[in-house]
Design a protein around this motif. Structure first.
Motif, PDB file in Angstrom:
ATOM      1  N   ASN A 155      79.892 -43.589 -83.096  1.00  0.00           N
ATOM      2  CA  ASN A 155      79.721 -44.493 -84.229  1.00  0.00           C
ATOM      3  C   ASN A 155      78.696 -43.912 -85.195  1.00  0.00           C
ATOM      4  O   ASN A 155      77.510 -43.831 -84.873  1.00  0.00           O
ATOM      5  CB  ASN A 155      79.246 -45.865 -83.727  1.00  0.00           C
ATOM      6  CG  ASN A 155      79.208 -46.901 -84.839  1.00  0.00           C
ATOM      7  OD1 ASN A 155      79.117 -46.568 -86.016  1.00  0.00           O
ATOM      8  ND2 ASN A 155      79.275 -48.157 -84.457  1.00  0.00           N
ATOM      9  N   PRO A 156      79.120 -43.491 -86.391  1.00  0.00           N
ATOM     10  CA  PRO A 156      78.167 -42.890 -87.332  1.00  0.00           C
ATOM     11  C   PRO A 156      77.072 -43.850 -87.773  1.00  0.00           C
ATOM     12  O   PRO A 156      75.989 -43.417 -88.163  1.00  0.00           O
ATOM     13  CB  PRO A 156      79.060 -42.467 -88.513  1.00  0.00           C
ATOM     14  CG  PRO A 156      80.304 -43.270 -88.376  1.00  0.00           C
ATOM     15  CD  PRO A 156      80.490 -43.510 -86.922  1.00  0.00           C
ATOM     16  N   GLU A 157      77.332 -45.151 -87.722  1.00  0.00           N
ATOM     17  CA  GLU A 157      76.294 -46.117 -88.071  1.00  0.00           C
ATOM     18  C   GLU A 157      75.151 -46.069 -87.058  1.00  0.00           C
ATOM     19  O   GLU A 157      73.977 -46.178 -87.422  1.00  0.00           O
ATOM     20  CB  GLU A 157      76.885 -47.534 -88.139  1.00  0.00           C
ATOM     21  CG  GLU A 157      77.673 -47.809 -89.387  1.00  0.00           C
ATOM     22  CD  GLU A 157      76.821 -47.731 -90.645  1.00  0.00           C
ATOM     23  OE1 GLU A 157      75.766 -48.385 -90.691  1.00  0.00           O
ATOM     24  OE2 GLU A 157      77.211 -47.003 -91.561  1.00  0.00           O
ATOM     25  N   ASN A 158      75.490 -45.923 -85.779  1.00  0.00           N
ATOM     26  CA  ASN A 158      74.452 -45.768 -84.763  1.00  0.00           C
ATOM     27  C   ASN A 158      73.631 -44.503 -85.005  1.00  0.00           C
ATOM     28  O   ASN A 158      72.404 -44.505 -84.889  1.00  0.00           O
ATOM     29  CB  ASN A 158      75.075 -45.704 -83.366  1.00  0.00           C
ATOM     30  CG  ASN A 158      75.567 -47.051 -82.882  1.00  0.00           C
ATOM     31  OD1 ASN A 158      75.236 -48.077 -83.454  1.00  0.00           O
ATOM     32  ND2 ASN A 158      76.368 -47.047 -81.837  1.00  0.00           N
ATOM     33  N   ILE A 159      74.318 -43.422 -85.345  1.00  0.00           N
ATOM     34  CA  ILE A 159      73.630 -42.159 -85.582  1.00  0.00           C
ATOM     35  C   ILE A 159      72.705 -42.279 -86.797  1.00  0.00           C
ATOM     36  O   ILE A 159      71.570 -41.789 -86.789  1.00  0.00           O
ATOM     37  CB  ILE A 159      74.643 -41.019 -85.795  1.00  0.00           C
ATOM     38  CG1 ILE A 159      75.463 -40.800 -84.518  1.00  0.00           C
ATOM     39  CG2 ILE A 159      73.938 -39.731 -86.198  1.00  0.00           C
ATOM     40  CD1 ILE A 159      76.548 -39.756 -84.663  1.00  0.00           C
ATOM     41  N   LEU A 160      73.176 -42.953 -87.846  1.00  0.00           N
ATOM     42  CA  LEU A 160      72.368 -43.106 -89.055  1.00  0.00           C
ATOM     43  C   LEU A 160      71.090 -43.880 -88.763  1.00  0.00           C
ATOM     44  O   LEU A 160      69.988 -43.466 -89.149  1.00  0.00           O
ATOM     45  CB  LEU A 160      73.185 -43.803 -90.144  1.00  0.00           C
ATOM     46  CG  LEU A 160      72.498 -43.958 -91.505  1.00  0.00           C
ATOM     47  CD1 LEU A 160      72.287 -42.593 -92.162  1.00  0.00           C
ATOM     48  CD2 LEU A 160      73.326 -44.860 -92.418  1.00  0.00           C
ATOM     49  N   SER A 161      71.226 -45.017 -88.082  1.00  0.00           N
ATOM     50  CA  SER A 161      70.048 -45.821 -87.760  1.00  0.00           C
ATOM     51  C   SER A 161      69.082 -45.043 -86.884  1.00  0.00           C
ATOM     52  O   SER A 161      67.868 -45.043 -87.104  1.00  0.00           O
ATOM     53  CB  SER A 161      70.472 -47.108 -87.038  1.00  0.00           C
ATOM     54  OG  SER A 161      71.273 -47.908 -87.865  1.00  0.00           O
ATOM     55  N   TRP A 162      69.638 -44.383 -85.886  1.00  0.00           N
ATOM     56  CA  TRP A 162      68.812 -43.606 -84.975  1.00  0.00           C
ATOM     57  C   TRP A 162      68.121 -42.441 -85.691  1.00  0.00           C
ATOM     58  O   TRP A 162      66.953 -42.155 -85.460  1.00  0.00           O
ATOM     59  CB  TRP A 162      69.689 -43.100 -83.835  1.00  0.00           C
ATOM     60  CG  TRP A 162      69.050 -42.045 -83.019  1.00  0.00           C
ATOM     61  CD1 TRP A 162      68.186 -42.210 -81.996  1.00  0.00           C
ATOM     62  CD2 TRP A 162      69.216 -40.644 -83.202  1.00  0.00           C
ATOM     63  NE1 TRP A 162      67.802 -40.986 -81.509  1.00  0.00           N
ATOM     64  CE2 TRP A 162      68.423 -40.011 -82.240  1.00  0.00           C
ATOM     65  CE3 TRP A 162      69.970 -39.872 -84.082  1.00  0.00           C
ATOM     66  CZ2 TRP A 162      68.343 -38.639 -82.128  1.00  0.00           C
ATOM     67  CZ3 TRP A 162      69.892 -38.496 -83.975  1.00  0.00           C
ATOM     68  CH2 TRP A 162      69.085 -37.894 -82.998  1.00  0.00           C
ATOM     69  N   PRO A 190      71.012 -49.119 -79.237  1.00  0.00           N
ATOM     70  CA  PRO A 190      71.639 -48.171 -78.316  1.00  0.00           C
ATOM     71  C   PRO A 190      70.651 -47.110 -77.857  1.00  0.00           C
ATOM     72  O   PRO A 190      69.718 -46.761 -78.561  1.00  0.00           O
ATOM     73  CB  PRO A 190      72.753 -47.537 -79.167  1.00  0.00           C
ATOM     74  CG  PRO A 190      72.986 -48.499 -80.267  1.00  0.00           C
ATOM     75  CD  PRO A 190      71.675 -49.169 -80.518  1.00  0.00           C
ATOM     76  N   LEU A 191      70.877 -46.606 -76.663  1.00  0.00           N
ATOM     77  CA  LEU A 191      70.006 -45.572 -76.122  1.00  0.00           C
ATOM     78  C   LEU A 191      69.911 -44.393 -77.074  1.00  0.00           C
ATOM     79  O   LEU A 191      68.858 -43.775 -77.216  1.00  0.00           O
ATOM     80  CB  LEU A 191      70.525 -45.094 -74.771  1.00  0.00           C
ATOM     81  CG  LEU A 191      69.755 -43.926 -74.150  1.00  0.00           C
ATOM     82  CD1 LEU A 191      68.337 -44.353 -73.828  1.00  0.00           C
ATOM     83  CD2 LEU A 191      70.457 -43.414 -72.915  1.00  0.00           C
ATOM     84  N   LEU A 202      75.762 -43.666 -67.637  1.00  0.00           N
ATOM     85  CA  LEU A 202      74.822 -43.524 -68.743  1.00  0.00           C
ATOM     86  C   LEU A 202      75.293 -42.471 -69.733  1.00  0.00           C
ATOM     87  O   LEU A 202      75.246 -42.686 -70.952  1.00  0.00           O
ATOM     88  CB  LEU A 202      73.436 -43.157 -68.199  1.00  0.00           C
ATOM     89  CG  LEU A 202      72.356 -42.837 -69.242  1.00  0.00           C
ATOM     90  CD1 LEU A 202      72.166 -44.002 -70.205  1.00  0.00           C
ATOM     91  CD2 LEU A 202      71.042 -42.477 -68.555  1.00  0.00           C
ATOM     92  N   LYS A 203      75.764 -41.331 -69.239  1.00  0.00           N
ATOM     93  CA  LYS A 203      76.250 -40.289 -70.147  1.00  0.00           C
ATOM     94  C   LYS A 203      77.459 -40.770 -70.948  1.00  0.00           C
ATOM     95  O   LYS A 203      77.598 -40.453 -72.136  1.00  0.00           O
ATOM     96  CB  LYS A 203      76.596 -39.025 -69.357  1.00  0.00           C
ATOM     97  CG  LYS A 203      75.381 -38.269 -68.853  1.00  0.00           C
ATOM     98  CD  LYS A 203      75.727 -36.890 -68.335  1.00  0.00           C
ATOM     99  CE  LYS A 203      76.544 -36.937 -67.067  1.00  0.00           C
ATOM    100  NZ  LYS A 203      76.793 -35.572 -66.530  1.00  0.00           N
ATOM    101  N   ALA A 204      78.324 -41.549 -70.309  1.00  0.00           N
ATOM    102  CA  ALA A 204      79.474 -42.104 -71.033  1.00  0.00           C
ATOM    103  C   ALA A 204      79.007 -43.051 -72.132  1.00  0.00           C
ATOM    104  O   ALA A 204      79.544 -43.040 -73.252  1.00  0.00           O
ATOM    105  CB  ALA A 204      80.401 -42.831 -70.061  1.00  0.00           C
ATOM    106  N   GLU A 205      77.995 -43.865 -71.831  1.00  0.00           N
ATOM    107  CA  GLU A 205      77.461 -44.798 -72.825  1.00  0.00           C
ATOM    108  C   GLU A 205      76.872 -44.038 -74.013  1.00  0.00           C
ATOM    109  O   GLU A 205      77.102 -44.401 -75.178  1.00  0.00           O
ATOM    110  CB  GLU A 205      76.393 -45.683 -72.191  1.00  0.00           C
ATOM    111  CG  GLU A 205      75.788 -46.688 -73.169  1.00  0.00           C
ATOM    112  CD  GLU A 205      74.630 -47.454 -72.564  1.00  0.00           C
ATOM    113  OE1 GLU A 205      74.742 -48.678 -72.450  1.00  0.00           O
ATOM    114  OE2 GLU A 205      73.614 -46.817 -72.204  1.00  0.00           O
ATOM    115  N   ILE A 206      76.109 -42.976 -73.734  1.00  0.00           N
ATOM    116  CA  ILE A 206      75.520 -42.176 -74.805  1.00  0.00           C
ATOM    117  C   ILE A 206      76.610 -41.562 -75.676  1.00  0.00           C
ATOM    118  O   ILE A 206      76.545 -41.609 -76.910  1.00  0.00           O
ATOM    119  CB  ILE A 206      74.614 -41.080 -74.215  1.00  0.00           C
ATOM    120  CG1 ILE A 206      73.410 -41.696 -73.510  1.00  0.00           C
ATOM    121  CG2 ILE A 206      74.127 -40.140 -75.322  1.00  0.00           C
ATOM    122  CD1 ILE A 206      72.575 -40.696 -72.734  1.00  0.00           C
ATOM    123  N   CYS A 207      77.637 -41.003 -75.042  1.00  0.00           N
ATOM    124  CA  CYS A 207      78.748 -40.393 -75.796  1.00  0.00           C
ATOM    125  C   CYS A 207      79.418 -41.411 -76.704  1.00  0.00           C
ATOM    126  O   CYS A 207      79.714 -41.127 -77.876  1.00  0.00           O
ATOM    127  CB  CYS A 207      79.771 -39.800 -74.837  1.00  0.00           C
ATOM    128  SG  CYS A 207      79.235 -38.327 -73.954  1.00  0.00           S
TER     129      CYS A 207
END
Length: 455
Positions: A388-395, A8-9, A378-383
């Motif tokens: 998803n906390p899993e995305n945040i953790l990986s990032w 994800p971006l 794009l802003k909607a996709e980022i939001c």
């Protein structure tokens, strides 16, 4: 095992989000936005946290040890390391790892992409310390025993199952082929071990790779929903392997074509040009450009014929198809293009229509109206990615290893707002000047060759 193919971006804005090591307050007006911290400890371990006040803490150890660092001698070793939780450590047997994690009400999963390997767990906040101890054992106290390693390689529910599942996922194989064609080595290395390697790995070879790339400066302990000081104190108990001067080769985009004819009724195709890296100022304008093309259907289960690519393909065929803009961004290189799937008898028309639309977009430029609509998408996709906390953790893991200057999501949205049509057309021109690449799987009989596709 998850492979992390989708990046994800939110995870590609390297070095930019959720505060800095020295930050004491959010830098934007919204005090509700969670603070993030990053700190490199004296032992070489990096610790990164986002305190979300969640009752569930998500913890991970991430190593800068993905498949891009493999060589011809150890090709596929990062795939083996995604199964590391099945092997013993200095103080825990494989059964002990399972029993302790079950007693804590937690899980341990592994995930990998071309640059990173993650070992993750989700636990209640009161048992963060014991789960970190297990992750510490896995990543800094591994003890690979020959007979256990042999069982792992021969396990029909391990690497062999991963490769069997890969054969049923032609859309993933097309993207893998695209990377191999575009970069050849480094980022061209597959996320999966070649079958011919399964009987050739040795425990010493895997242990050496682990000691080289799970070393000080390349290893991070991260957490979402956990206090920074708690994680720092736990991180100080780690003893990462000594930095061994791990070899790192620059990824070089070359361009090319790889076709794998596996038969069937459908053809799966991934086409791309050289795109911006994660640290490039062109990253966000390129993402806007992708949304001008269309990143899949805007309405779930719809035909997807409202995007630029979808409209072009719909005019070319009455048959079923799927087409979407595609980007992949890494620390030193990237890809920009599209993916498509259609029945073999109509794939030629779909690809030519999509390629024509992409070529027109890159060379003729885009309008203000197209850019404004794409920025909103794009802003909607980022939001949605940040939900998803899993995305945040990986990032967060990637950010922690490469950055001490991290901005908040609020500022990222401002960055998107500040992108101009000129910025987007500039990156389009740069992309158009590169050589295209293509990866094809499924029924390739009617897929045009690369030299004919954009002619």
């Amino acid at each position: 095992m998850a492979t992390g193919l989708a990046r994800p971006l939110a995870r590609s804005l390297k070095g930019r989000m959720f505060g800095t090591a020295a930050a004491a307050k959010p830098k934007n007006a919204d005090e509700r936005e969670p603070l993030g911290f990053v700190k490199k400890l004296e032992n070489g371990l990096v610790v990164g946290t986002i305190e979300s006040k969640s009752p569930i803490a998500r913890i991970a150890v991430v190593a800068n040890a993905g498949s891009r660092f493999e060589t011809g001698q150890n090709l596929g070793v990062s795939h083996v390391l995604r199964h590391l939780p099945k092997l013993r450590t200095e103080n825990l047997s494989s059964l002990g790892i399972i029993r302790r994690s079950l007693q804590l009400g937690s899980d341990i999963t592994s995930q990998g992409n071309r640059e990173y390997i993650y070992y993750k767990s989700a636990v209640t906040r009161n048992v963060v310390a014991p789960i970190v101890e297990i992750l510490q054992e896995l990543t800094t106290k591994s003890k690979i025993v020959d007979w256990e390693f042999e069982d792992l390689i021969n396990d029909p529910n391990g690497l062999k199952l991963d490769l069997a599942l890969l054969k049923t996922q032609p859309q993933i194989r097309a993207v893998e082929a695209l990377h191999a064609a575009a970069f050849r080595n480094t980022l061209g290395n597959s996320l999966y071990s070649p079958e011919f390697q399964l009987g050739k790995f040795t425990s010493e070879q895997v242990a050496q790779y682990l000691k080289t790339y799970f070393s000080a400066g390349r290893l991070a302990l991260i957490g979402v929903g956990v206090d920074q000081q708690v994680l720092e104190d736990l991180g100080r108990t780690f003893e990462p392997y000594k930095a061994a001067g791990a070899p790192s080769q620059q990824a070089v985009y070359a361009g090319g074509e790889i076709r794998e004819n596996s038969g069937g009724d459908l053809a799966y195709v991934a086409v791309a040009f050289s795109g911006p890296s994660q640290v490039s100022s062109d990253l966000l304008p390129a993402e806007v450009l992708k949304h001008v093309l269309g990143a899949g259907p805007y309405i779930k289960y719809s035909l997807g014929t409202t995007s630029a690519l979808g409209k072009a393909a719909a005019k070319a065929t009455d048959g079923p198809f799927a087409v979407s803009g595609f980007t992949a961004n890494y620390f030193d290189a990237g890809l920009f293009g599209f993916t498509a799937v259609a029945p073999s008898q109509s794939i030629d028309k779909v690809l030519r229509a999509a390629a024509k639309e992409v070529k027109s977009l890159l060379t003729s430029g885009v309008s203000d109206a197209q850019v404004n609509a794409a920025k909103n998408r794009l802003k909607a996709e980022i939001c949605m990615n940040f939900e998803n906390p899993e995305n945040i953790l990986s990032w967060l893991g990637e950010q922690s290893l490469h950055s001490n200057s991290i901005i908040t999501p609020h500022e990222v949205y401002k960055m998107v707002d500040n992108i101009s049509t000129a910025d987007v057309n500039k990156v389009a021109k740069a992309i158009a000047g590169s050589k295209p690449s293509i990866g094809v799987t499924g029924n390739t009989s009617n897929v045009p060759y690369l030299d004919k596709l954009f002619s």
